[in-house]
Design a protein around this motif. Sequence first.
Motif, PDB file in Angstrom:
ATOM      1  N   ILE A 193     -76.395   2.636 -72.436  1.00 45.08           N
ATOM      2  CA  ILE A 193     -75.731   1.910 -71.512  1.00 45.08           C
ATOM      3  C   ILE A 193     -74.428   2.703 -70.845  1.00 45.08           C
ATOM      4  N   GLN A 194     -74.334   2.297 -69.658  1.00 41.93           N
ATOM      5  CA  GLN A 194     -73.008   2.557 -68.942  1.00 41.93           C
ATOM      6  C   GLN A 194     -72.302   1.531 -68.407  1.00 41.93           C
ATOM      7  N   PHE A 195     -70.958   1.690 -68.668  1.00 41.92           N
ATOM      8  CA  PHE A 195     -69.940   0.787 -68.191  1.00 41.92           C
ATOM      9  C   PHE A 195     -69.268   1.536 -67.039  1.00 41.92           C
ATOM     10  N   LEU A 196     -69.238   0.894 -65.945  1.00 40.99           N
ATOM     11  CA  LEU A 196     -68.482   1.589 -64.858  1.00 40.99           C
ATOM     12  C   LEU A 196     -67.242   0.537 -64.532  1.00 40.99           C
ATOM     13  N   VAL A 197     -66.075   1.008 -64.709  1.00 45.43           N
ATOM     14  CA  VAL A 197     -65.067   0.392 -64.495  1.00 45.43           C
ATOM     15  C   VAL A 197     -64.226   0.834 -63.429  1.00 45.43           C
ATOM     16  N   LYS A 198     -63.694  -0.180 -62.719  1.00 44.02           N
ATOM     17  CA  LYS A 198     -62.901   0.411 -61.595  1.00 44.02           C
ATOM     18  C   LYS A 198     -61.532   0.107 -61.317  1.00 44.02           C
ATOM     19  N   GLY A 199     -60.462   0.201 -60.599  1.00 47.06           N
ATOM     20  CA  GLY A 199     -59.399   0.127 -60.588  1.00 47.06           C
ATOM     21  C   GLY A 199     -58.504   0.649 -59.755  1.00 47.06           C
ATOM     22  N   LYS A 200     -57.056   0.288 -59.536  1.00 51.19           N
ATOM     23  CA  LYS A 200     -56.280   0.885 -58.388  1.00 51.19           C
ATOM     24  C   LYS A 200     -55.863   2.245 -58.739  1.00 51.19           C
ATOM     25  N   THR A 201     -55.848   3.057 -57.737  1.00 53.02           N
ATOM     26  CA  THR A 201     -55.483   4.501 -57.909  1.00 53.02           C
ATOM     27  C   THR A 201     -54.083   4.798 -57.392  1.00 53.02           C
ATOM     28  N   GLY A 202     -53.660   5.942 -57.591  1.00 58.64           N
ATOM     29  CA  GLY A 202     -52.170   6.322 -56.954  1.00 58.64           C
ATOM     30  C   GLY A 202     -51.700   7.289 -57.682  1.00 58.64           C
ATOM     31  N   HIS A 203     -50.242   7.569 -57.461  1.00 56.88           N
ATOM     32  CA  HIS A 203     -49.897   9.010 -57.981  1.00 56.88           C
ATOM     33  C   HIS A 203     -49.467   8.675 -59.749  1.00 56.88           C
ATOM     34  N   GLY A 204     -49.761   9.764 -60.159  1.00 61.16           N
ATOM     35  CA  GLY A 204     -49.621   9.871 -61.796  1.00 61.16           C
ATOM     36  C   GLY A 204     -48.509   9.563 -62.315  1.00 61.16           C
ATOM     37  N   SER A 205     -47.542   9.561 -61.553  1.00 60.27           N
ATOM     38  CA  SER A 205     -45.760   9.225 -61.965  1.00 60.27           C
ATOM     39  C   SER A 205     -45.419   7.768 -62.028  1.00 60.27           C
ATOM     40  N   ARG A 206     -46.426   6.861 -61.480  1.00 57.65           N
ATOM     41  CA  ARG A 206     -45.912   5.539 -60.890  1.00 57.65           C
ATOM     42  C   ARG A 206     -46.880   4.614 -62.422  1.00 57.65           C
ATOM     43  N   LEU A 207     -46.402   3.195 -62.325  1.00 61.11           N
ATOM     44  CA  LEU A 207     -47.026   2.315 -63.308  1.00 61.11           C
ATOM     45  C   LEU A 207     -47.688   1.412 -62.435  1.00 61.11           C
ATOM     46  N   GLN A 262     -57.802  14.789 -60.888  1.00 57.57           N
ATOM     47  CA  GLN A 262     -56.715  15.807 -60.934  1.00 57.57           C
ATOM     48  C   GLN A 262     -55.669  15.061 -61.852  1.00 57.57           C
ATOM     49  N   GLN A 263     -54.703  15.965 -62.402  1.00 56.84           N
ATOM     50  CA  GLN A 263     -54.071  15.654 -63.369  1.00 56.84           C
ATOM     51  C   GLN A 263     -53.027  14.535 -63.035  1.00 56.84           C
ATOM     52  N   ASN A 264     -52.528  14.568 -61.589  1.00 53.80           N
ATOM     53  CA  ASN A 264     -51.603  13.655 -61.154  1.00 53.80           C
ATOM     54  C   ASN A 264     -52.051  12.465 -60.555  1.00 53.80           C
ATOM     55  N   VAL A 265     -53.206  12.399 -60.619  1.00 47.34           N
ATOM     56  CA  VAL A 265     -53.754  11.090 -59.940  1.00 47.34           C
ATOM     57  C   VAL A 265     -54.492  10.184 -60.832  1.00 47.34           C
ATOM     58  N   VAL A 266     -53.961   8.697 -60.547  1.00 52.63           N
ATOM     59  CA  VAL A 266     -54.531   7.693 -61.526  1.00 52.63           C
ATOM     60  C   VAL A 266     -55.950   7.748 -60.932  1.00 52.63           C
ATOM     61  N   PRO A 267     -56.953   7.587 -61.911  1.00 52.64           N
ATOM     62  CA  PRO A 267     -58.443   7.579 -61.369  1.00 52.64           C
ATOM     63  C   PRO A 267     -58.920   6.176 -60.924  1.00 52.64           C
ATOM     64  N   ASP A 268     -59.577   6.214 -59.839  1.00 47.53           N
ATOM     65  CA  ASP A 268     -60.053   4.580 -59.396  1.00 47.53           C
ATOM     66  C   ASP A 268     -61.147   4.243 -60.287  1.00 47.53           C
ATOM     67  N   GLN A 269     -61.729   5.068 -60.858  1.00 46.17           N
ATOM     68  CA  GLN A 269     -62.898   4.505 -61.832  1.00 46.17           C
ATOM     69  C   GLN A 269     -63.340   5.767 -63.028  1.00 46.17           C
ATOM     70  N   TYR A 270     -63.766   5.192 -64.248  1.00 46.13           N
ATOM     71  CA  TYR A 270     -64.344   5.695 -65.175  1.00 46.13           C
ATOM     72  C   TYR A 270     -65.814   5.209 -65.462  1.00 46.13           C
ATOM     73  N   SER A 271     -66.359   6.045 -66.135  1.00 43.84           N
ATOM     74  CA  SER A 271     -67.750   5.647 -66.840  1.00 43.84           C
ATOM     75  C   SER A 271     -67.775   5.934 -68.351  1.00 43.84           C
ATOM     76  N   LEU A 272     -68.107   5.046 -68.973  1.00 40.15           N
ATOM     77  CA  LEU A 272     -68.228   4.825 -70.431  1.00 40.15           C
ATOM     78  C   LEU A 272     -69.807   4.749 -70.578  1.00 40.15           C
ATOM     79  N   VAL A 305     -65.969  -4.204 -63.159  1.00 35.11           N
ATOM     80  CA  VAL A 305     -66.664  -3.739 -64.226  1.00 35.11           C
ATOM     81  C   VAL A 305     -68.170  -4.053 -64.142  1.00 35.11           C
ATOM     82  N   ILE A 306     -68.811  -2.987 -64.167  1.00 37.82           N
ATOM     83  CA  ILE A 306     -70.441  -3.050 -64.005  1.00 37.82           C
ATOM     84  C   ILE A 306     -71.139  -2.450 -65.140  1.00 37.82           C
ATOM     85  N   LEU A 307     -72.121  -3.137 -65.530  1.00 37.43           N
ATOM     86  CA  LEU A 307     -72.912  -2.580 -66.795  1.00 37.43           C
ATOM     87  C   LEU A 307     -74.285  -2.130 -66.457  1.00 37.43           C
ATOM     88  N   HIS A 308     -74.502  -1.071 -66.609  1.00 34.83           N
ATOM     89  CA  HIS A 308     -75.936  -0.360 -65.829  1.00 34.83           C
ATOM     90  C   HIS A 308     -76.605  -0.090 -67.405  1.00 34.83           C
TER      91      HIS A 308
END
Length: 408
Positions: A193-207, A262-272, A305-308
């Motif tokens: 299985i693959q979980f595709l998770v998405k979220g907000k992106t932005g500068h790596g210095s923020r919360l 890139q190191q200073n960008v919050v990713p908009d998605q991950y795949s597990l 959150v998408i399950l494939h």
Amino acid sequence: MTEKDKDEVALQRFVEYIQIKTVQPEPDYDSAMKFLKNYAQELGLEYRAVTLDESRQACLLTWPSKSSTETSIVLNSHIDVVPVFEEHWMVPPFSGEIRDGKIYGRGTQDMKCVGIQYLEAIRRLKAAKYEPKRTIHCLFVPDEEIGGVRGMGKFITLDECKALNIGFVLDEGLASETDVFQVYYGDRSVLWIQFLVKGKTGHGSRLIENTAAEKAQFILNEMLKFRANEKECLEKSEATDNLIQLGNVTTVNLTKLTGGVQQNVVPDQYSLYFDCRIKPDGYDAFKEFLHDVIKRTPKENDDEVILHYVQDSGRVCITDVEKPSWWLNSFKRTCEQMKCKTNWTVFPAATDGRYLRGEGYPAIGFSPMINTPILLHDHNEYLHKDVFLHGIEIYVKLIENLTNGKSA
Ligand SMILES: [Zn+2]
């Protein structure tokens, strides 16, 4: 032919088979089919190639019974082997070189040994003028090592398969490091299985709120909690008499994690990615668990959150070994006669047996290799020649007991 000559020719055929490079991803099936066709001629067996698709064939080497219309037995093996890392081998992996009595080569355990042992057992039974009361089909199939979809998965859908009138199937098992033979009456389901998770992106210095990483964290924690529970079950049972084995638990492993640019960008998605192997009877509950994890993952929108399902073998059937039957009697009688200690269990991974069980054919996974390190898919795969030759003796008895018409 003397006993010694028979052993010599068996070893010779085994080495020849190892030398045919039926290695994924581009197996030389043509040479293997030629080899098997010649083998059939040599043994006086009927040879038939069965077309699966434009570039895949299975083949059947058949010893028909003259005296009976009973169901047949199928002795199955796959022709292909997994790739090698040649630099880690002591001898060239397709040489079949014998050192200190050990036959080295890819496929010596998984499972060219078994294919040859079936045929050499038949050579001996024929030499002894044995007449089977059931037809014996040695089936050789391609592509087991890549899931069997174009191999056994296709074969079982064909009329050629239905026409075999199958009563019982022998397929592959695993080596045993002790003196106890492993006998498998089922496989676990495979779920990649693959979980595709998405979220907000932005500068790596923020919360930033609602990031992909927080969802990945939640899912990873839940999956690894499940894993820890199953592991505990397995370990606890080792301390009691009620032994659970790997095949009777569900295993979950994170096998790949991707995302980020890139190191200073919050990713908009991950795949597990997870490799899950599900115990018999656990399939529906496990899928429910996955959907529950998704439901409970903190998120703003459902599409975050998408399950494939990358691979889904579906529910697997197991062969009933509680209910008495002619083949079970024959199998157990053989083990007694050959003084084989056995452990009956569920295969921890997947074999072609699952396709056959799915069609309702009783199938047992059995590779007669004891006191042998489990080296399938490993570097320096080998089988000791004495273990190989003893395996032939076991098949002689087993085939005889399965086809002599006696049910008790
Ligand atoms: Zn195999």
